[in-house]
Design an enzyme around this catalytic site. Structure first.
Site, PDB file in Angstrom:
ATOM      1  N   CYS A  91       0.824  -1.212   0.000  1.00  0.00           N
ATOM      2  CA  CYS A  91       0.000   0.000   0.000  1.00  0.00           C
ATOM      3  C   CYS A  91       0.853   1.254   0.000  1.00  0.00           C
ATOM      4  O   CYS A  91       0.536   2.240  -0.666  1.00  0.00           O
ATOM      5  CB  CYS A  91      -0.893   0.047   1.238  1.00  0.00           C
ATOM      6  SG  CYS A  91      -2.216  -1.155   1.215  1.00  0.00           S
ATOM      7  N   CYS A 107      -3.448  -0.564  10.948  1.00  0.00           N
ATOM      8  CA  CYS A 107      -3.198  -1.078   9.601  1.00  0.00           C
ATOM      9  C   CYS A 107      -3.118  -2.596   9.621  1.00  0.00           C
ATOM     10  O   CYS A 107      -3.720  -3.274   8.789  1.00  0.00           O
ATOM     11  CB  CYS A 107      -1.872  -0.544   9.048  1.00  0.00           C
ATOM     12  SG  CYS A 107      -2.065   0.816   7.898  1.00  0.00           S
ATOM     13  N   CYS A 166       7.523  14.782  36.186  1.00  0.00           N
ATOM     14  CA  CYS A 166       8.470  14.899  35.069  1.00  0.00           C
ATOM     15  C   CYS A 166       9.212  16.220  35.174  1.00  0.00           C
ATOM     16  O   CYS A 166      10.424  16.288  34.948  1.00  0.00           O
ATOM     17  CB  CYS A 166       7.731  14.852  33.735  1.00  0.00           C
ATOM     18  SG  CYS A 166       6.474  13.587  33.588  1.00  0.00           S
ATOM     19  N   HIS A 171      13.169  17.216  34.560  1.00  0.00           N
ATOM     20  CA  HIS A 171      13.424  17.628  33.180  1.00  0.00           C
ATOM     21  C   HIS A 171      13.165  19.093  32.903  1.00  0.00           C
ATOM     22  O   HIS A 171      13.572  19.589  31.856  1.00  0.00           O
ATOM     23  CB  HIS A 171      12.610  16.745  32.227  1.00  0.00           C
ATOM     24  CG  HIS A 171      13.104  15.331  32.212  1.00  0.00           C
ATOM     25  ND1 HIS A 171      14.364  14.981  31.794  1.00  0.00           N
ATOM     26  CD2 HIS A 171      12.501  14.165  32.586  1.00  0.00           C
ATOM     27  CE1 HIS A 171      14.524  13.670  31.907  1.00  0.00           C
ATOM     28  NE2 HIS A 171      13.415  13.150  32.378  1.00  0.00           N
ATOM     29  N   ARG A 210       9.712   4.000  27.885  1.00  0.00           N
ATOM     30  CA  ARG A 210      10.532   4.902  28.695  1.00  0.00           C
ATOM     31  C   ARG A 210       9.700   5.610  29.750  1.00  0.00           C
ATOM     32  O   ARG A 210      10.108   5.744  30.892  1.00  0.00           O
ATOM     33  CB  ARG A 210      11.217   5.940  27.799  1.00  0.00           C
ATOM     34  CG  ARG A 210      12.217   6.788  28.569  1.00  0.00           C
ATOM     35  CD  ARG A 210      13.376   5.951  29.068  1.00  0.00           C
ATOM     36  NE  ARG A 210      14.152   6.631  30.099  1.00  0.00           N
ATOM     37  CZ  ARG A 210      14.254   6.254  31.364  1.00  0.00           C
ATOM     38  NH1 ARG A 210      13.626   5.170  31.786  1.00  0.00           N
ATOM     39  NH2 ARG A 210      14.988   6.926  32.218  1.00  0.00           N
ATOM     40  N   CYS A 267      10.419   5.509  33.716  1.00  0.00           N
ATOM     41  CA  CYS A 267      10.588   6.738  34.491  1.00  0.00           C
ATOM     42  C   CYS A 267       9.603   6.782  35.650  1.00  0.00           C
ATOM     43  O   CYS A 267       9.960   7.118  36.779  1.00  0.00           O
ATOM     44  CB  CYS A 267      10.350   7.966  33.600  1.00  0.00           C
ATOM     45  SG  CYS A 267      11.862   8.695  32.953  1.00  0.00           S
TER      46      CYS A 267
END
Lengths: 140, 282, 109
Positions: B101, B135, B198, B202, B239, B243
């Protein structure tokens, strides 16, 4: 000052945590034996072998190492703090160009990586580098 | 007292010593001598507390950075090769292959940069993994792949690889808005025994060392990423799960609505950075 | 035969006669060291690629004896002299007896 978690994290996580055994690594004598087996106890010169290793390994699982020794027939790598000190032996054939090789190795803890080259005239040369192996953040 | 106990735990996690801010380095990333990556750019408008965003690549050691610069150094490309074989393989009751496809994998260029995305037909935000499985199930009549399993992660790495160098550009408005806001709330919510969000690592602490790890801003432009630590490709939800577990919290599942929302939000924090996946990280 | 073991090799397509080229080789392999234990405490047996060779038109370039300390997905980078046109053959030998091979041709420019 107000002790917030943020400040504790800032204060507390400054030093590099080293995974190392105090004093001589317990496996060092295994490495000596392995090297002696290779050289037959012969003296090893220095200056002819270039060993490329990081000062601090980002992760002990995958440490990039390079060796180069023009005129060498073969170069053996040892890790004196691993449970088994032998790492690899590179034998150079007639179509080898620079008698050099790079690879990635496992290091169980902070230790010396030792490269011993057997030269064309049968003599031995060595180079040594300490690689610090660290413990990572969350989860190691 | 609750507050002191938690502080005690955090102190046990850290080590005595001065705070070290070792910011992102100055290196430039060019892959294969031709794909120039944007690893530093102005933070997207929706971010309140950061003015410049940096790819995780900029926080890694020189040796680790070097591994990503050549597709023949990067072990993540082994996964891409696996997926290239899968791409051509006919499977399922329809005996269909991706290639049948979609043509060549290069036809997928641009996709990775805009996912997660609102899917009008499904009435929800979907991730690339969900689209692949959709799909497989509906058009190939094949079994779904495990969301964070090797086959799926390899395929996402392939789809990602053909978008490398393109800027991440996920939509945060329109029908995706409420999902995005849910993700944002999750990002800033403290959870777990260590009561960390988070943002604590971060956003507030990027550039600092957590033990010997150099904390990045936690962008996902480099996912799937080959981690030196587990010598394999890692997907975003895998991940996230790791975490969350590391903060000693009950984690959500890969493919869950919470992780879909979080992925959309985290991706949007990196809008403007180049797609790097498959990248190499610690 | 270990599953899904796939080599990936970088060799330039052409070189001048006598030129030195850089070759990079990767192969997907777990390199089970024999040091790990499963969740019941039993040692997971060693299962690694123990040797890698690169030859050109029948002559050896490099021959590597590999131990469990080589990382998962073994990587080697080395240099070779290219005297003439021909083919590089790369061979990896697995503990389980399997042999993996890859060939790359090179022309003289």
């Amino acid at each position: 000052m107000e002790l917030t978690r943020r400040k504790i994290l800032a204060l507390g996580s400054g030093t590099v945590a080293l995974a190392s055994v105090a004093g001589l690594p317990a496996f060092a004598s295994l490495a000596d034996d392995a090297i002696a087996e290779l050289t037959g106890g012969a003296d090893m010169g220095d200056g002819a072998v270039k060993l490329i290793a990081p000062e601090i390994a980002e992760n002990g699982n995958t440490v990039p190492i390079g060796v180069e020794a023009p005129g060498a027939v073969e170069i053996s790598l040892f890790a004196d703090g691993n449970p088994v000190p032998n790492v690899a032996t590179f034998r150079f054939g007639p179509l080898s160009a620079s008698r050099s090789a790079s690879t990635r190795i496992r290091l169980a803890q902070t230790q010396n990586v030792i490269a011993v080259a057997k030269m064309e005239d049968g003599s031995f040369q060595m180079a040594k580098a300490e690689v610090k192996v660290t413990i990572g953040g969350c989860g190691g | 007292m609750q507050q002191r106990t938690t502080l005690g735990l955090v102190m046990a996690v850290g080590l005595a010593g001065g705070a070290v801010w070792a910011g992102p380095d100055e290196d430039q990333l060019v892959v294969n001598g031709e794909i120039e990556m944007v690893t530093e750019t102005a933070a997207p408008a929706h971010m309140e507390n950061i003015s410049t965003i940096y790819s995780g690549w900029r926080f890694r050691s020189d040796e680790t950075q070097a591994v990503q610069t050549d597709d023949f150094d990067n072990p993540g490309m082994l996964g891409v090769e696996n997926a290239m074989v899968a791409w051509e393989t006919a499977e399922g009751s329809a005996a269909a292959s991706c290639a049948g496809c979609h043509g060549a994998p290069e036809q997928m260029a641009g996709l990775r940069a805009v996912y997660p995305k609102w899917n009008e037909e499904k009435g929800m935000v979907t991730t690339l993994e969900m689209e692949v499985n959709n799909c497989r199930e509906t058009r190939m009549g094949a079994e779904k792949w495990s969301y964070t399993g090797g086959q799926m992660t390899d395929m996402i790495a392939l789809i990602s690889s053909v978008s490398r160098g393109m800027p991440v550009n996920v939509a945060i408005d329109g029908p995706a808005k409420s999902t995005w806001e849910q993700g944002k709330e999750l990002y800033y919510t403290r959870t777990g025994q260590l009561e960390m969000s988070c943002a604590i690592c971060h956003e507030q602490s990027y550039g600092q060392m957590i033990r010997a790890d150099h904390l990045s801003q936690g962008h996902i432009n480099g996912f799937p990423t080959y981690r030196l630590k587990n010598t394999k490709l890692n997907s975003v939800h895998a991940r996230f799960k790791g975490c969350v577990r590391d903060t000693r919290a009950e984690t959500f599942s890969p493919g869950s609505p919470e992780f879909i929302a979080l992925e959309l939000y985290v991706a949007s924090r990196g809008n403007g950075l180049s797609v790097e996946g498959p990248s190499v990280r610690n | 035969m270990a599953d899904g073991v796939r080599p990936r090799v970088k060799v330039p397509k052409t070189a001048a006669a006598g030129e030195t080229i850089t070759i990079k080789t990767l192969i997907s392999h777990k390199m089970e060291s024999g040091q790990r234990k499963d969740k019941d405490g039993n040692v997971i047996p060693r299962s690694i690629i123990n040797r890698f060779t690169a030859d050109f038109n029948g002559q050896n370039v490099i021959d590597v004896a590999m131990e469990p300390a080589i990382s998962t997905n073994p990587f080697f980078e080395f240099e070779a002299v290219v005297p003439e046109a021909g083919a590089f053959t790369f061979t990896w030998y697995d503990d389980d007896g399997s042999v993996y091979e890859e060939t790359k041709e090179i022309a003289i420019s």
